[in-house]
Design a protein around this motif. Sequence first.
Motif, PDB file in Angstrom:
ATOM      1  N   ALA A  29      39.854  59.380  69.220  1.00 14.95           N
ATOM      2  CA  ALA A  29      40.343  59.247  67.839  1.00 14.95           C
ATOM      3  C   ALA A  29      41.131  57.955  67.662  1.00 14.95           C
ATOM      4  CB  ALA A  29      41.209  60.455  67.470  1.00 14.95           C
ATOM      5  N   ALA A  30      41.795  57.516  68.714  1.00 20.08           N
ATOM      6  CA  ALA A  30      42.625  56.309  68.635  1.00 20.08           C
ATOM      7  C   ALA A  30      41.788  55.037  68.570  1.00 20.08           C
ATOM      8  CB  ALA A  30      43.570  56.245  69.830  1.00 20.08           C
ATOM      9  N   VAL A  31      40.558  55.106  69.008  1.00 19.35           N
ATOM     10  CA  VAL A  31      39.733  53.898  69.116  1.00 19.35           C
ATOM     11  C   VAL A  31      39.043  53.513  67.813  1.00 19.35           C
ATOM     12  CG1 VAL A  31      37.733  52.893  70.298  1.00 19.35           C
ATOM     13  CG2 VAL A  31      39.365  54.251  71.567  1.00 19.35           C
ATOM     14  N   ASN A  32      38.321  54.430  67.209  1.00 16.18           N
ATOM     15  CA  ASN A  32      37.476  54.035  66.089  1.00 16.18           C
ATOM     16  C   ASN A  32      37.171  55.235  65.209  1.00 16.18           C
ATOM     17  OD1 ASN A  32      35.806  52.531  64.444  1.00 16.18           O
ATOM     18  ND2 ASN A  32      34.054  52.648  65.811  1.00 16.18           N
ATOM     19  N   MET A  33      38.136  55.703  64.456  1.00 11.41           N
ATOM     20  CA  MET A  33      37.906  56.880  63.632  1.00 11.41           C
ATOM     21  C   MET A  33      37.745  56.466  62.178  1.00 11.41           C
ATOM     22  SD  MET A  33      39.828  60.531  63.701  1.00 11.41           S
ATOM     23  CE  MET A  33      41.343  60.066  62.913  1.00 11.41           C
ATOM     24  N   GLY A  34      36.780  57.063  61.522  1.00 12.27           N
ATOM     25  CA  GLY A  34      36.539  56.794  60.112  1.00 12.27           C
ATOM     26  C   GLY A  34      35.102  57.121  59.765  1.00 12.27           C
ATOM     27  N   TRP A  35      34.632  56.520  58.713  1.00 15.39           N
ATOM     28  CA  TRP A  35      33.229  56.691  58.358  1.00 15.39           C
ATOM     29  C   TRP A  35      32.697  55.380  57.817  1.00 15.39           C
ATOM     30  CZ3 TRP A  35      32.989  56.140  53.029  1.00 15.39           C
ATOM     31  CH2 TRP A  35      34.109  56.517  52.308  1.00 15.39           C
ATOM     32  N   THR A  36      31.401  55.193  57.967  1.00 16.09           N
ATOM     33  CA  THR A  36      30.742  53.964  57.550  1.00 16.09           C
ATOM     34  C   THR A  36      29.697  54.304  56.502  1.00 16.09           C
ATOM     35  OG1 THR A  36      31.029  53.064  59.767  1.00 16.09           O
ATOM     36  CG2 THR A  36      29.407  51.975  58.356  1.00 16.09           C
ATOM     37  N   LEU A  37      29.747  53.602  55.397  1.00 18.92           N
ATOM     38  CA  LEU A  37      28.792  53.759  54.310  1.00 18.92           C
ATOM     39  C   LEU A  37      27.848  52.573  54.366  1.00 18.92           C
ATOM     40  CD1 LEU A  37      28.216  55.470  51.731  1.00 18.92           C
ATOM     41  CD2 LEU A  37      29.701  53.880  50.505  1.00 18.92           C
ATOM     42  N   SER A  38      26.546  52.845  54.367  1.00 16.66           N
ATOM     43  CA  SER A  38      25.582  51.737  54.433  1.00 16.66           C
ATOM     44  C   SER A  38      24.348  52.095  53.621  1.00 16.66           C
ATOM     45  CB  SER A  38      25.201  51.448  55.882  1.00 16.66           C
ATOM     46  OG  SER A  38      24.602  52.576  56.475  1.00 16.66           O
ATOM     47  N   GLY A  39      23.605  51.106  53.318  1.00 21.18           N
ATOM     48  CA  GLY A  39      22.367  51.314  52.581  1.00 21.18           C
ATOM     49  C   GLY A  39      21.714  49.986  52.250  1.00 21.18           C
ATOM     50  N   LYS A  40      20.452  50.073  51.953  1.00 18.77           N
ATOM     51  CA  LYS A  40      19.680  48.895  51.558  1.00 18.77           C
ATOM     52  C   LYS A  40      19.007  49.192  50.232  1.00 18.77           C
ATOM     53  CE  LYS A  40      18.736  47.488  56.281  1.00 18.77           C
ATOM     54  NZ  LYS A  40      17.746  47.276  57.312  1.00 18.77           N
ATOM     55  N   LYS A  41      18.636  48.145  49.577  1.00 20.30           N
ATOM     56  CA  LYS A  41      17.965  48.303  48.300  1.00 20.30           C
ATOM     57  C   LYS A  41      16.732  49.184  48.479  1.00 20.30           C
ATOM     58  CE  LYS A  41      16.171  45.700  44.471  1.00 20.30           C
ATOM     59  NZ  LYS A  41      15.901  44.415  43.888  1.00 20.30           N
ATOM     60  N   ASP A  42      16.556  50.095  47.564  1.00 27.14           N
ATOM     61  CA  ASP A  42      15.429  51.035  47.555  1.00 27.14           C
ATOM     62  C   ASP A  42      15.454  52.039  48.710  1.00 27.14           C
ATOM     63  OD1 ASP A  42      14.421  49.781  45.241  1.00 27.14           O
ATOM     64  OD2 ASP A  42      13.340  48.305  46.455  1.00 27.14           O
ATOM     65  N   GLU A  43      16.605  52.206  49.358  1.00 32.57           N
ATOM     66  CA  GLU A  43      16.748  53.221  50.401  1.00 32.57           C
ATOM     67  C   GLU A  43      17.950  54.092  50.062  1.00 32.57           C
ATOM     68  OE1 GLU A  43      17.090  51.664  54.338  1.00 32.57           O
ATOM     69  OE2 GLU A  43      15.214  50.564  54.222  1.00 32.57           O
ATOM     70  N   ALA A  44      17.944  55.275  50.618  1.00 31.53           N
ATOM     71  CA  ALA A  44      19.068  56.186  50.395  1.00 31.53           C
ATOM     72  C   ALA A  44      20.322  55.649  51.078  1.00 31.53           C
ATOM     73  CB  ALA A  44      18.736  57.571  50.952  1.00 31.53           C
ATOM     74  N   VAL A  45      21.452  55.898  50.459  1.00 31.92           N
ATOM     75  CA  VAL A  45      22.729  55.527  51.044  1.00 31.92           C
ATOM     76  C   VAL A  45      22.967  56.436  52.246  1.00 31.92           C
ATOM     77  CG1 VAL A  45      25.224  55.493  50.657  1.00 31.92           C
ATOM     78  CG2 VAL A  45      23.674  54.718  48.862  1.00 31.92           C
ATOM     79  N   ARG A  46      23.505  55.859  53.316  1.00 36.54           N
ATOM     80  CA  ARG A  46      23.823  56.644  54.525  1.00 36.54           C
ATOM     81  C   ARG A  46      25.314  56.561  54.786  1.00 36.54           C
ATOM     82  NH1 ARG A  46      20.439  54.703  59.508  1.00 36.54           N
ATOM     83  NH2 ARG A  46      22.596  54.779  60.102  1.00 36.54           N
ATOM     84  N   ILE A  47      25.833  57.644  55.270  1.00 36.35           N
ATOM     85  CA  ILE A  47      27.233  57.654  55.680  1.00 36.35           C
ATOM     86  C   ILE A  47      27.292  58.298  57.060  1.00 36.35           C
ATOM     87  CG2 ILE A  47      27.741  59.813  54.485  1.00 36.35           C
ATOM     88  CD1 ILE A  47      30.561  58.598  53.939  1.00 36.35           C
ATOM     89  N   GLU A  48      28.046  57.652  57.926  1.00 34.13           N
ATOM     90  CA  GLU A  48      28.151  58.146  59.304  1.00 34.13           C
ATOM     91  C   GLU A  48      29.622  58.289  59.687  1.00 34.13           C
ATOM     92  OE1 GLU A  48      25.299  56.329  62.215  1.00 34.13           O
ATOM     93  OE2 GLU A  48      25.011  54.935  60.526  1.00 34.13           O
ATOM     94  N   HIS A  49      29.909  59.380  60.363  1.00 36.28           N
ATOM     95  CA  HIS A  49      31.255  59.631  60.898  1.00 36.28           C
ATOM     96  C   HIS A  49      31.416  58.837  62.185  1.00 36.28           C
ATOM     97  CE1 HIS A  49      34.739  61.674  62.542  1.00 36.28           C
ATOM     98  NE2 HIS A  49      34.043  61.973  63.613  1.00 36.28           N
ATOM     99  N   ARG A  50      32.571  58.187  62.333  1.00 29.96           N
ATOM    100  CA  ARG A  50      32.940  57.536  63.589  1.00 29.96           C
ATOM    101  C   ARG A  50      34.174  58.234  64.112  1.00 29.96           C
ATOM    102  NH1 ARG A  50      33.593  53.419  60.201  1.00 29.96           N
ATOM    103  NH2 ARG A  50      35.685  53.074  61.008  1.00 29.96           N
ATOM    104  N   GLY A  51      34.178  58.515  65.376  1.00 34.44           N
ATOM    105  CA  GLY A  51      35.351  59.162  65.942  1.00 34.44           C
ATOM    106  C   GLY A  51      34.986  60.017  67.133  1.00 34.44           C
ATOM    107  N   PRO A  52      35.851  60.947  67.463  1.00 34.44           N
ATOM    108  CA  PRO A  52      35.634  61.779  68.646  1.00 34.44           C
ATOM    109  C   PRO A  52      34.289  62.512  68.584  1.00 34.44           C
ATOM    110  CG  PRO A  52      37.826  62.139  67.764  1.00 34.44           C
ATOM    111  CD  PRO A  52      37.090  61.302  66.772  1.00 34.44           C
TER     112      PRO A  52
END
Length: 188
Positions: A29-52
């Motif tokens: 949890a101390a290293v890299n906790m959060g979430w990342t939102l990504s996407g490209k044109k004409d593709e679905a938005v993706r969200i990924e959890h970062r953490g333990p």
Amino acid sequence: MATREELNAARLFVEKANRLLKSTFLKEAAVNMGWTLSGKKDEAVRIEHRGPRWENVEAFVLTFRFFIQDNESISIRNMAKVFSSDLATPGERRRFYEIRESLNKYLDGSSMFKEGARTASRREVMDVFIYGGMSHAKPKKKEKFDAWMRHVLLGPMTTTEFTTILSTVLSAIENIQRICVTLLYRYA
């Protein structure tokens, strides 16, 4: 005079808190906790959890439950018995109640998630994860947990919120543990 039961509760609190403080969950949890939102044109938005990793969260929660379940002598609510006794000095008693009040205020505060017109509290998020998805399967909580996890955005976001809540509660546990160490030192 302090009773054996109160001293044993303080010792167990310190022991279980140490286990949490040395956990892989906490290191991750101390290293890299959060979430990342990504996407490209004409593709679905993706969200990924970062953490333990999930298995480390589950292992953490196994011990963590000692501090939140009132059938345990070291639940934060039950530790009031220790701090209400003559084991604690007035200053230690006051500090314990300040920590507990602050923690309850935090847990009863709003999470970042709305369900219809209502915003879920952090306590509710914690309960849904622990008692609906991890250690029990209480029907209503399990249903809510499954719905959150199926949702492409809500799953990763609530997972991040849950790990943040665990980390915040652990901070309160660590502060109470320090008081318990002082108490135990006096009675050693």
